[in-house]
Design a protein around this motif. Structure first.
Motif, PDB file in Angstrom:
ATOM      1  N   ALA A  12       0.824  -1.204   0.000  1.00 28.50           N
ATOM      2  CA  ALA A  12       0.000   0.000   0.000  1.00 28.50           C
ATOM      3  C   ALA A  12       0.863   1.260   0.000  1.00 28.50           C
ATOM      4  N   LEU A  13       1.913   1.263   0.808  1.00 30.11           N
ATOM      5  CA  LEU A  13       2.806   2.421   0.851  1.00 30.11           C
ATOM      6  C   LEU A  13       3.567   2.583  -0.464  1.00 30.11           C
ATOM      7  N   TYR A  14       3.945   1.455  -1.055  1.00 24.56           N
ATOM      8  CA  TYR A  14       4.665   1.492  -2.336  1.00 24.56           C
ATOM      9  C   TYR A  14       3.804   2.121  -3.423  1.00 24.56           C
ATOM     10  N   LEU A  15       2.558   1.673  -3.543  1.00 22.10           N
ATOM     11  CA  LEU A  15       1.664   2.202  -4.570  1.00 22.10           C
ATOM     12  C   LEU A  15       1.313   3.663  -4.292  1.00 22.10           C
ATOM     13  N   SER A  16       1.093   3.996  -3.035  1.00 26.15           N
ATOM     14  CA  SER A  16       0.753   5.380  -2.686  1.00 26.15           C
ATOM     15  C   SER A  16       1.907   6.316  -2.994  1.00 26.15           C
ATOM     16  N   ARG A  17       3.142   5.870  -2.685  1.00 24.47           N
ATOM     17  CA  ARG A  17       4.305   6.714  -2.949  1.00 24.47           C
ATOM     18  C   ARG A  17       4.495   6.928  -4.447  1.00 24.47           C
ATOM     19  N   LEU A  18       4.345   5.862  -5.231  1.00 21.76           N
ATOM     20  CA  LEU A  18       4.427   6.010  -6.677  1.00 21.76           C
ATOM     21  C   LEU A  18       3.388   7.001  -7.190  1.00 21.76           C
ATOM     22  N   PHE A  19       2.180   6.861  -6.670  1.00 16.40           N
ATOM     23  CA  PHE A  19       1.060   7.664  -7.159  1.00 16.40           C
ATOM     24  C   PHE A  19       1.230   9.135  -6.807  1.00 16.40           C
ATOM     25  N   ILE A  20       1.567   9.438  -5.572  1.00 11.81           N
ATOM     26  CA  ILE A  20       1.637  10.837  -5.142  1.00 11.81           C
ATOM     27  C   ILE A  20       2.803  11.561  -5.801  1.00 11.81           C
ATOM     28  N   THR A  21       3.933  10.879  -6.026  1.00 11.80           N
ATOM     29  CA  THR A  21       5.050  11.536  -6.707  1.00 11.80           C
ATOM     30  C   THR A  21       4.701  11.854  -8.151  1.00 11.80           C
ATOM     31  N   ARG A  22       3.961  10.970  -8.791  1.00 13.71           N
ATOM     32  CA  ARG A  22       3.556  11.229 -10.176  1.00 13.71           C
ATOM     33  C   ARG A  22       2.494  12.323 -10.252  1.00 13.71           C
ATOM     34  N   ILE A  23       1.627  12.412  -9.260  1.00 14.62           N
ATOM     35  CA  ILE A  23       0.645  13.501  -9.226  1.00 14.62           C
ATOM     36  C   ILE A  23       1.364  14.845  -9.127  1.00 14.62           C
ATOM     37  N   LEU A  24       2.310  14.938  -8.180  1.00 11.93           N
ATOM     38  CA  LEU A  24       3.022  16.199  -7.986  1.00 11.93           C
ATOM     39  C   LEU A  24       3.853  16.556  -9.214  1.00 11.93           C
ATOM     40  N   GLY A  25       4.530  15.559  -9.793  1.00 12.93           N
ATOM     41  CA  GLY A  25       5.340  15.833 -10.966  1.00 12.93           C
ATOM     42  C   GLY A  25       4.514  16.293 -12.153  1.00 12.93           C
ATOM     43  N   THR A  26       3.381  15.626 -12.366  1.00 13.08           N
ATOM     44  CA  THR A  26       2.505  15.997 -13.477  1.00 13.08           C
ATOM     45  C   THR A  26       1.893  17.375 -13.261  1.00 13.08           C
ATOM     46  N   LEU A  27       1.487  17.653 -12.024  1.00 15.85           N
ATOM     47  CA  LEU A  27       0.875  18.948 -11.727  1.00 15.85           C
ATOM     48  C   LEU A  27       1.873  20.081 -11.933  1.00 15.85           C
ATOM     49  N   VAL A  28       3.099  19.909 -11.448  1.00 15.71           N
ATOM     50  CA  VAL A  28       4.121  20.947 -11.622  1.00 15.71           C
ATOM     51  C   VAL A  28       4.394  21.171 -13.110  1.00 15.71           C
ATOM     52  N   MET A  69      -3.502  25.515 -10.676  1.00 18.49           N
ATOM     53  CA  MET A  69      -3.311  24.327  -9.854  1.00 18.49           C
ATOM     54  C   MET A  69      -4.647  23.681  -9.513  1.00 18.49           C
ATOM     55  N   ALA A  70      -5.620  24.501  -9.140  1.00 17.36           N
ATOM     56  CA  ALA A  70      -6.931  23.962  -8.783  1.00 17.36           C
ATOM     57  C   ALA A  70      -7.635  23.371  -9.997  1.00 17.36           C
ATOM     58  N   ARG A  71      -7.519  24.015 -11.137  1.00 15.92           N
ATOM     59  CA  ARG A  71      -8.233  23.550 -12.331  1.00 15.92           C
ATOM     60  C   ARG A  71      -7.645  22.264 -12.888  1.00 15.92           C
ATOM     61  N   PHE A  72      -6.321  22.133 -12.846  1.00 13.57           N
ATOM     62  CA  PHE A  72      -5.681  20.991 -13.508  1.00 13.57           C
ATOM     63  C   PHE A  72      -5.232  19.895 -12.550  1.00 13.57           C
ATOM     64  N   LEU A  73      -5.579  20.029 -11.271  1.00 19.44           N
ATOM     65  CA  LEU A  73      -5.263  18.945 -10.348  1.00 19.44           C
ATOM     66  C   LEU A  73      -5.968  17.640 -10.718  1.00 19.44           C
ATOM     67  N   PRO A  74      -7.268  17.648 -11.040  1.00 18.41           N
ATOM     68  CA  PRO A  74      -7.895  16.373 -11.454  1.00 18.41           C
ATOM     69  C   PRO A  74      -7.262  15.780 -12.709  1.00 18.41           C
ATOM     70  N   TYR A  75      -6.886  16.638 -13.677  1.00 15.51           N
ATOM     71  CA  TYR A  75      -6.198  16.126 -14.865  1.00 15.51           C
ATOM     72  C   TYR A  75      -4.866  15.485 -14.472  1.00 15.51           C
ATOM     73  N   SER A  76      -4.172  16.090 -13.511  1.00  9.66           N
ATOM     74  CA  SER A  76      -2.899  15.535 -13.060  1.00  9.66           C
ATOM     75  C   SER A  76      -3.097  14.171 -12.410  1.00  9.66           C
ATOM     76  N   VAL A  77      -4.171  14.029 -11.650  1.00 10.75           N
ATOM     77  CA  VAL A  77      -4.451  12.743 -11.020  1.00 10.75           C
ATOM     78  C   VAL A  77      -4.759  11.686 -12.083  1.00 10.75           C
ATOM     79  N   LEU A  78      -5.509  12.073 -13.108  1.00 10.01           N
ATOM     80  CA  LEU A  78      -5.810  11.138 -14.195  1.00 10.01           C
ATOM     81  C   LEU A  78      -4.533  10.688 -14.902  1.00 10.01           C
ATOM     82  N   LEU A  79      -3.686  11.646 -15.284  1.00 13.78           N
ATOM     83  CA  LEU A  79      -2.441  11.297 -15.971  1.00 13.78           C
ATOM     84  C   LEU A  79      -1.512  10.506 -15.052  1.00 13.78           C
ATOM     85  N   ALA A  80      -1.489  10.867 -13.765  1.00 13.31           N
ATOM     86  CA  ALA A  80      -0.646  10.134 -12.816  1.00 13.31           C
ATOM     87  C   ALA A  80      -1.122   8.691 -12.670  1.00 13.31           C
ATOM     88  N   THR A  81      -2.430   8.474 -12.741  1.00 15.98           N
ATOM     89  CA  THR A  81      -2.958   7.110 -12.686  1.00 15.98           C
ATOM     90  C   THR A  81      -2.424   6.282 -13.851  1.00 15.98           C
TER      91      THR A  81
END
Length: 366
Positions: A12-28, A69-81
């Motif tokens: 669970a921690l492995y998948l969460s860490r992968l996911f959150i780093t990709r969310i932040l990277g995509t959002l930035v 940031m607010a507008r494209f956060l959901p897009y970042s989550v989609l791409l990070a997925t």
């Protein structure tokens, strides 16, 4: 094990860490690129105002970046997925998890939990930061990136009626003593049939208790097609500051508590509130889009990589995510015109795609 969504803490921690780093990277990445493009388009307008320079450009960036940031956060989550699931599937890590006895829902659970936290952070960020900077940016744009009138509660492009006449102000703000002041004021005089007979332009107006004291300006008479200078005069005695509070409401620049108060005031005065009510409900359903994206993008996680359909699955997941955003915006627009009740306009796309995503996930698992 089937009832335990987190059978392995390490996984669970492995998948969460992968996911959150990709969310932040995509959002930035998205925010930096879009901010640069947006600044290129607006920098000419900002610098066109006398006295503006590099400091004003940075001010614009600080006000615009939170909106992006607010507008494209959901897009970042989609791409990070997709960026998370695609390599996991390609490297057969998903197959290893399934071989260990994990179901599709157990594999997806850590990412859904992470996305739920992201949704909560998004809601708080929207209410505390985005609404504030949106109001400031709109007030600044209303004066062509000049000096915003000092005071609080700045509102822009306000129209209010005084019998058959209309009072328009480009911006309204309260001074330090709480007295409302208008800038770039236009007073339209109309006859009983609604036809404009004269127009008076003035640089400013202040509350005269009652009425509004116009600074010297110019008056154009329609019948004689003549223009003349006007002295200081008091107009619109029926227009009060309380009317101006609800004459022009920008729901995007109000937090949830302020929006609730404004909707109550509008209802009490008998004015329509469907558009603002839809925005009120969307303050809750909008951030939850981030929680929905892992479910819609999960189609890229399952299925054999060697089948050759991995890229197609990723495209399908991206298509489902973007279809949600299209339908969400369309439902809000239709709701604003009265086609849907506000509650349905705000929540129907979310529950529809929640059902679609869950159905696709179950079918994929089978």
């Amino acid at each position: 094990m089937s009832l335990d969504l987190f059978p392995s803490r390490t996984l669970a921690l492995y998948l969460s860490r992968l996911f959150i780093t990709r969310i932040l990277g995509t959002l930035v990445m998205l925010v930096v690129v879009l901010q640069l493009l947006d600044l290129l388009g607006e920098s000419g307008h900002i610098l066109a105002h006398k006295g503006n320079g590099e400091a004003q450009l940075w001010t614009y960036v600080t006000l615009r970046a939170p909106q992006l940031m607010a507008r494209f956060l959901p897009y970042s989550v989609l791409l990070a997925t997709l960026f998370t699931f695609f390599p996991l599937n390609q490297n057969s890590e998903i197959i290893a998890m399934r071989a260990a006895g994990l179901s599709a829902h157990q594999i997806l659970a850590p990412m859904l939990a992470t996305a739920m936290v992201v949704s909560g952070v998004s809601f708080v960020f929207n209410e505390t930061v985005v609404t504030r900077v949106t109001g400031q940016l709109k007030a600044w744009e209303a004066v062509d990136y000049g000096v915003v009138q000092a005071g609080s509660g700045t509102r822009t492009n306000v129209y209010v009626a005084d019998k058959s006449n209309i009072l328009y102000a480009e911006s309204i703000a309260d001074d330090a003593n709480g007295v409302p002041h208008m800038t770039h004021v236009t007073w339209y005089e109309r006859d009983a049939t609604g036809i404009i007979t004269a127009k008076t332009d003035s640089p400013s107006a202040s509350y005269a208790k009652p009425g509004w004291r116009l600074a010297p300006g110019t008056r154009f008479d329609v019948a004689s097609a003549s223009q003349s200078a006007t002295p200081v005069q008091v107009i619109a005695p029926k227009v009060t500051p309380a009317q101006l509070e609800i004459a022009k409401v920008d729901g995007d620049g109000l937090n949830i508590l302020q929006l609730t108060h404004v909707i109550g005031a509008l209802r009490a005065s008998g004015r329509p509130t469907s558009e603002l009510t839809g925005k009120w409900w969307h303050r809750f359903s909008g951030p939850l889009a981030a929680m929905l994206m892992p479910l819609l993008g999960a189609v890229a996680a399952f299925g054999l990589a060697r089948s050759g359909a991995l890229l197609i699955r990723a495209v399908v997941g991206m298509s489902l995510g973007f279809a949600y955003f299209v339908l969400d915006n369309a439902a809000l627009a239709i709701g604003n015109f009265g086609g849907y009740p506000p509650l349905i306009a705000a929540w129907a796309p979310f529950f529809l795609f929640l059902f679609v995503g869950e159905t696709v996930l179950i079918k994929t698992e089978e």
